[in-house]
Enzyme design. Sequence first.
Site, short mmCIF file in Angstrom:
data_model
loop_
_atom_site.label_atom_id
_atom_site.label_comp_id
_atom_site.label_asym_id
_atom_site.label_seq_id
_atom_site.Cartn_x
_atom_site.Cartn_y
_atom_site.Cartn_z
N TRP A 164 -5.72 5.03 4.06
CA TRP A 164 -4.56 4.14 3.93
C TRP A 164 -3.28 4.87 3.56
CZ3 TRP A 164 -5.95 0.21 6.47
CH2 TRP A 164 -7.20 -0.38 6.31
N GLU A 377 -0.79 -2.93 -2.84
CA GLU A 377 -0.13 -2.90 -4.15
C GLU A 377 -0.92 -3.66 -5.21
OE1 GLU A 377 2.13 -0.93 -4.75
OE2 GLU A 377 3.07 -0.50 -2.83
N GLU A 381 -6.80 -10.51 -6.55
CA GLU A 381 -7.80 -10.56 -7.62
C GLU A 381 -7.44 -9.61 -8.76
OE1 GLU A 381 -9.21 -12.30 -4.02
OE2 GLU A 381 -8.45 -10.27 -4.36
#
Length: 401
Positions: A164, A377, A381
Amino acid sequence: MMDKPDPRPSQGYMTEERVMIQQMARDFAVNEVLPIANALDPEKGEIPQDLVDRMGELGFFGILIPESYGGLGLGFFEYCLVAEELSRAWMSVGSLIARGNLFYKSVPGLTEEERDERIRRMAKGQYLGAFSMSEPSAGSDVAAVQCKAVRDGDEWVVTGSKYWCTFADRADFMQVVCRTENDPDAPRWAGLTSLTFEKPRGEFPQGVSGNAIPKIGYHGWKTFELAFDGARTPAGPKSDAEGNAFKAIVSGLEGARAHTAARSIGLARGALEDAIAFAKEREQFGEPIANFQAIRFKIATMATEVEAARQLMYFVCNELDSGRRCDKEASMVKYYAAEMAERVTSEALQILGGAGYTTLHAVERHWRDARLTKIFEGSSEIQQRIISDVILGKPVPTKAS
């Protein structure tokens, strides 16, 4: 359709200067970003370099950079105002400005003069960064990072995998979070260090390879899985920052989460405005669907949720610019705005009906991108956990009876 900024003061937040900045960003978004987004997103095209250069000329990469370095010397409030406007057109462009604003404090340089020169270039969009923290087994759990770096003379040697990392190819440098210490008696979060790899644009550093991750949205730039195979980068003298990257990452999350809220609000507003325009034009049963109560109530609810998120974001930005801690509120606005954006963009797609489920309308782009805001970011949860920990205190294990 894009509304004009509301000139009325919002709890004293919207000064004349801020309204002007907002209008400038809005004009740029509708006139220059939106046509490009509508053309390139359906084919997963990349943000053109000339658009990036234009953003640099307008100062978008230097909003938070002090004037002494050639930046605008403004605050998170202005930063998030611009991010919302750009994201209303294309969230990827609203995200791109972080590659300068949130990176200038970590710009590398062997000398102070060298570092200053690079920050000045960053303020103009000419020296941008990418951040690589996540790994195949380390996402929300930052302390689980295992990509290893060891000192070899005056260099770090890095081996391991990352995931990512957006903009890794087009950036001028990469910040890579690595494990430089592995003391079994230390806390899990200890021993992480953020290392910098400089590189030519369009390439990876020597010893690094990567493959683009196939995403369902967030087009306009590529996001990579990276492999570090003995990649080397200069190692300066040992400092307090070495082994303490976790604390630095956590301390910067409040601003990053406000930025994500701004992006979420921009997406939701874009979908709302498009849904309003469509409802006024689309006729069924002999009249515009904007006359139907079911549609009117949807739009009323959507508009209320967008404004509620915006006002919370304004508060958080004001706290950040005042130097006050607002970790709970930053998590609240990130959580609420992301959840809101998915609801509002989905409702907008419903209002467009079958037309909304095509790539002929931007609402499907906003819908796809909004789904991501609940993940990056810090997932929704994670935000709920932070908020509840502040309110209730962290859970205390109890002995089984």
